[in-house]
Design an enzyme around this catalytic site. Structure first.
Site, PDB file in Angstrom:
ATOM      1  N   PRO A  42       0.823  -1.217   0.000  1.00 32.00           N
ATOM      2  CG  PRO A  42      -0.652  -1.484   1.786  1.00 32.00           C
ATOM      3  CD  PRO A  42       0.589  -2.047   1.188  1.00 32.00           C
ATOM      4  CB  ALA A  43       2.664   3.135   1.911  1.00 37.19           C
ATOM      5  N   PRO A  65      42.410 -30.812  30.748  1.00 37.18           N
ATOM      6  CG  PRO A  65      44.499 -31.646  30.196  1.00 37.18           C
ATOM      7  CD  PRO A  65      43.094 -31.564  29.695  1.00 37.18           C
ATOM      8  CG  ASP A  72      34.359 -26.559  38.340  1.00 37.68           C
ATOM      9  OD1 ASP A  72      33.502 -25.987  39.004  1.00 37.68           O
ATOM     10  OD2 ASP A  72      34.260 -27.726  37.930  1.00 37.68           O
ATOM     11  CE  LYS A  75      32.947 -27.213  47.519  1.00 37.79           C
ATOM     12  NZ  LYS A  75      32.165 -27.381  46.288  1.00 37.79           N
ATOM     13  N   GLY A 119      36.746 -28.885  34.632  1.00 38.38           N
ATOM     14  CA  GLY A 119      38.060 -29.433  34.309  1.00 38.38           C
ATOM     15  C   GLY A 119      37.925 -30.877  33.845  1.00 38.38           C
ATOM     16  N   GLY A 120      38.787 -31.276  32.936  1.00 39.59           N
ATOM     17  CA  GLY A 120      38.809 -32.678  32.505  1.00 39.59           C
ATOM     18  C   GLY A 120      37.525 -33.092  31.841  1.00 39.59           C
ATOM     19  CG  ASP A 121      34.584 -36.774  30.864  1.00 37.71           C
ATOM     20  OD1 ASP A 121      34.458 -36.731  29.631  1.00 37.71           O
ATOM     21  OD2 ASP A 121      33.698 -37.221  31.627  1.00 37.71           O
ATOM     22  CG  MET A 167      40.373 -34.347  43.830  1.00 36.22           C
ATOM     23  SD  MET A 167      38.580 -34.452  43.943  1.00 36.22           S
ATOM     24  CE  MET A 167      38.279 -36.003  43.105  1.00 36.22           C
ATOM     25  N   GLY A 210      49.403 -30.342  35.596  1.00 33.19           N
ATOM     26  CA  GLY A 210      49.772 -30.961  34.317  1.00 33.19           C
ATOM     27  C   GLY A 210      49.194 -30.211  33.120  1.00 33.19           C
TER      28      GLY A 210
HETATM   29  N1  SAH Z   1      36.824 -34.098  36.015  1.00 32.14           N
HETATM   30  C1  SAH Z   1      38.233 -33.903  36.215  1.00 32.14           C
HETATM   31  C2  SAH Z   1      38.677 -34.284  37.595  1.00 32.14           C
HETATM   32  C3  SAH Z   1      38.070 -33.440  38.655  1.00 32.14           C
HETATM   33  S1  SAH Z   1      38.649 -33.827  40.255  1.00 32.14           S
HETATM   34  C4  SAH Z   1      38.990 -34.676  35.128  1.00 32.14           C
HETATM   35  O1  SAH Z   1      38.417 -35.496  34.427  1.00 32.14           O
HETATM   36  O2  SAH Z   1      40.171 -34.392  34.977  1.00 32.14           O
HETATM   37  C5  SAH Z   1      39.928 -32.670  40.448  1.00 32.14           C
HETATM   38  C6  SAH Z   1      41.257 -33.354  40.435  1.00 32.14           C
HETATM   39  O3  SAH Z   1      41.662 -33.608  39.118  1.00 32.14           O
HETATM   40  C7  SAH Z   1      42.382 -32.536  41.011  1.00 32.14           C
HETATM   41  O4  SAH Z   1      42.405 -32.563  42.409  1.00 32.14           O
HETATM   42  C8  SAH Z   1      43.571 -33.254  40.435  1.00 32.14           C
HETATM   43  O5  SAH Z   1      43.822 -34.449  41.107  1.00 32.14           O
HETATM   44  C9  SAH Z   1      43.066 -33.587  39.050  1.00 32.14           C
HETATM   45  N2  SAH Z   1      43.494 -32.610  38.045  1.00 32.14           N
HETATM   46  C10 SAH Z   1      42.697 -31.890  37.259  1.00 32.14           C
HETATM   47  N3  SAH Z   1      43.414 -31.131  36.412  1.00 32.14           N
HETATM   48  C11 SAH Z   1      44.705 -31.400  36.681  1.00 32.14           C
HETATM   49  C12 SAH Z   1      45.945 -30.946  36.145  1.00 32.14           C
HETATM   50  N4  SAH Z   1      45.994 -30.061  35.144  1.00 32.14           N
HETATM   51  N5  SAH Z   1      47.082 -31.450  36.655  1.00 32.14           N
HETATM   52  C13 SAH Z   1      47.063 -32.338  37.647  1.00 32.14           C
HETATM   53  N6  SAH Z   1      45.923 -32.801  38.186  1.00 32.14           N
HETATM   54  C14 SAH Z   1      44.762 -32.345  37.711  1.00 32.14           C
END
Ligand code: SAH
Length: 430
Positions: A42-43, A191, A214, A236, A267-269, A347, A376
Site C-alpha cells: 500500500p505504501a 586438563p 570451576d 573451590k 576441568g577434565g571430563d 585429589m 599438568g
Molecule cells: N573431572 C576432572 C577431575 C576433577 S577432580 C577430570 O576429568 O580431569 C579434580 C582433580 O583432578 C584434582 O584434584 C587433580 O587431582 C586432578 N586434576 C585436574 N586437572 C589437573 C591438572 N591439570 N594437573 C594435575 N591434576 C589435575
C-alpha cells in the site's frame, strides 16, 4: 534447513510483498542479484521510493493477493504483518515457488543468507535451527574481519575449511539473539591447556550466554569471550569454601530458566569426579534440556603428558582411577601390589602420607615407582618421581600442591619409554 542453494535470479521475477525497511533490504539484495522485481504494498518507505526511481522495479499500490505471485521464481513476504506474511508463504508453497518470510521466518521455504564476498566467492550463512538474523550477521561480520580468511584462487572447499577453522577456534561469537528456551551444556574443558579442549566444547563456549566455571580446566579461553558474556566462578580452592553442589545446581537451573544458554565448564571430563551426573539430573528434574560435551580427563592426559602410558603391554594391563579425598580400602591396593594394575589418584595430595602408608601396608613394594604431576599441561607444570617409600618426603621437599595426579605402578618408571630401557630391573629411584 539442511541445504543451501546459490540461485541465479538474473532477469527472473521476484515478488516482494511489503514496502517497509525490511522489504527495502531484500529489494536491494534482489537488485544486486539482477532479479526483476515486483513490489506489492500500500505504501513504500523512502529507501524503496529511491530504488523504485532508479531501477526496474514495478510497484502495485495495494495489499498483496494470491495471484500477485503468478510467474514468480521467488517470493519475499515482508508486509510487517505476521498473518499476512504467513499467508503469502503458503500461497507461494501452493504454487511451488520458493519463499522467504522476512518477518518471523516461519513458513518460508528459503532463507536469505548473511553474505560474505571474498576472492570471487560468496560465503552464505543461514541458521539451521529457527531463523536468527542478527546471529548470522554478527558471525558474518566477525568472519569478514579475519585476515586472509579466503585468498584469491582458493576453491570453495578451502574457503569452507577456513570458516570451519575459525568457528572451531572459539574466536567468534555464536550466541543466539532471538529468544529461545534456556538450556545447559556441561563442557569438559580438559586438563588446563587450551589446545586440549575439544572443538565441540569450544563451539559450545562461543554459543554461551553465561559460563559457570570451576577452578580447574582451561582459563585462558574465558578471557576471549565477548565482554558481555557473564562468567560465574563456582570453584573451590583447596581447603577453602565455595558454593555447595546444591547451590550450583540451583544456579544452573535459574540461569537456564531465564532463557540463557548456560555452559557449565569443568576441568577434565564432566563425568569423572566432576559431579556432572548430579547436574544432569537436576536439570532434567526441572525440564531443562542438557547436553554433555566430553572432555580430555586429567586422569589419563596428565600422565600421558608426563610420558606415562597408564597401561603398557607386559607392564600394566589395567588402570584404577580413584578419588583420594578419603583413604582407600586395602583391597584397592591388591592389584597394584601384584604389579598388574596402575593406580591413578586424583585429589590425593592432602592425604598423600596416608595413601602411601596404606599402600605399603597392603603389600605394594616400597620400590614401586610413583610419579606426581602438579598442574599438568599448564605452563608451570611440575613432575616429581620417586619410589613409593620416598615419595612423601620428596613431595614435602618440593612443596607439591593440588591440583596434582599421582600415578603408582611400574608404568611410572621413567625408563619405561626410554629408547634403551632395562625392563628386567625394578625401578630404582631416589
Ligand atoms: N573431572 C576432572 C577431575 C576433577 S577432580 C577430570 O576429568 O580431569 C579434580 C582433580 O583432578 C584434582 O584434584 C587433580 O587431582 C586432578 N586434576 C585436574 N586437572 C589437573 C591438572 N591439570 N594437573 C594435575 N591434576 C589435575
Amino acid at each position: 534447513m539442511t541445504t543451501l542453494l546459490g540461485l541465479d535470479l538474473r532477469d527472473r521475477l521476484a515478488v516482494v510483498a511489503g514496502g517497509g525497511p525490511v522489504a527495502a533490504v531484500k529489494v536491494a539484495l534482489l537488485l544486486e542479484a539482477g532479479a526483476r522485481i515486483r513490489v506489492i504494498a500500500p505504501a513504500l518507505c523512502e529507501d524503496l521510493v529511491d530504488a523504485f526511481a532508479a531501477h526496474r522495479i514495478s510497484w502495485e499500490m495495494r495489499e498483496v493477493i494470491e495471484t500477485d505471485l503468478d510467474g514468480a521464481w521467488l517470493v519475499v513476504a515482508a508486509t510487517g504483518d505476521r498473518a499476512a506474511d504467513e499467508a503469502v508463504c503458503r500461497w507461494a508453497t501452493a504454487a511451488r515457488t520458493w519463499s522467504i518470510n522476512a518477518g518471523s521466518g516461519q513458513h518460508g521455504t528459503a532463507r536469505s543468507p548473511a553474505l560474505l564476498r571474498r576472492a570471487g566467492l560468496a560465503i552464505g550463512i543461514v541458521s539451521q535451527e529457527s531463523p536468527d538474523p542478527r546471529r548470522i550477521v554478527v558471525l558474518r561480520d566477525e568472519l569478514a574481519a579475519v585476515p586472509d580468511l579466503v585468498k584469491e584462487g582458493d576453491d570453495p572447499n578451502v574457503a569452507i575449511e577456513s570458516v570451519d577453522a575459525v568457528i572451531a577456534s572459539a574466536a567468534v561469537d555464536l550466541r543466539h539473539r532471538r529468544p529461545r528456551p534456556g538450556r545447559v551444556t556441561l563442557v569438559g574443558g580438559g586438563p588446563g591447556a587450551e589446545d586440549l579442549m575439544t572443538v565441540r566444547g569450544r563451539i559450545a563456549l562461543s554459543e554461551a550466554d553465561v559460563v559457570i566455571t570451576d577452578r580447574l580446566g582451561p582459563r585462558s579461553v574465558l578471557g576471549r569471550l565477548p565482554v558481555d558474556v557473564e562468567v560465574i566462578h563456582v570453584g573451590k580452592v583447596p581447603g577453602g569454601h565455595g558454593p555447595t553442589q546444591a547451590e550450583i545446581n540451583a544456579l544452573l537451573i535459574e540461569q537456564a530458566q531465564r532463557g540463557r544458554h548456560v555452559v557449565r565448564l569443568k576441568g577434565g571430563d564432566p563425568f569423572l569426579f566432576g559431579r556432572g551426573g548430579e547436574e544432569v539430573i537436576a536439570c532434567r528434574e526441572h525440564g531443562i534440556p542438557v547436553e554433555v560435551v566430553p572432555g580430555v580427563s586429567s586422569a589419563l592426559s596428565v600422565p600421558a603428558i608426563a610420558g606415562i602410558p597408564v597401561t603398557h603391554r607386559g607392564t600394566a594391563s589395567s588402570v584404577t582411577i580413584a578419588h583420594g579425598h578419603h583413604r582407600l580400602s586395602p583391597a584397592a591396593y591388591a592389584p597394584v601390589a601384584d604389579g598388574t594394575t596402575t593406580l591413578v589418584l586424583l585429589m590425593a595430595v592432602t592425604l598423600l602420607a596416608d595413601h602411601v602408608a596404606d599402600a605399603l601396608a597392603a603389600g605394594v613394594p616400597p620400590q614401586t615407582p610413583v610419579c606426581i604431576v602438579e598442574r599438568g599441561t599448564l605452563p608451570d607444570e611440575r613432575c616429581l618421581r620417586a619410589r613409593l617409600d620416598g615419595v612423601v618426603d620428596a613431595a614435602e621437599r618440593a612443596d607439591l600442591q593440588a591440583p596434582a595426579i599421582i600415578v603408582v605402578g611400574a608404568v611410572a618408571d621413567p625408563r619405561l619409554l626410554a629408547a634403551v630401557a632395562d625392563h628386567s630391573e625394578a625401578a630404582v629411584l631416589a
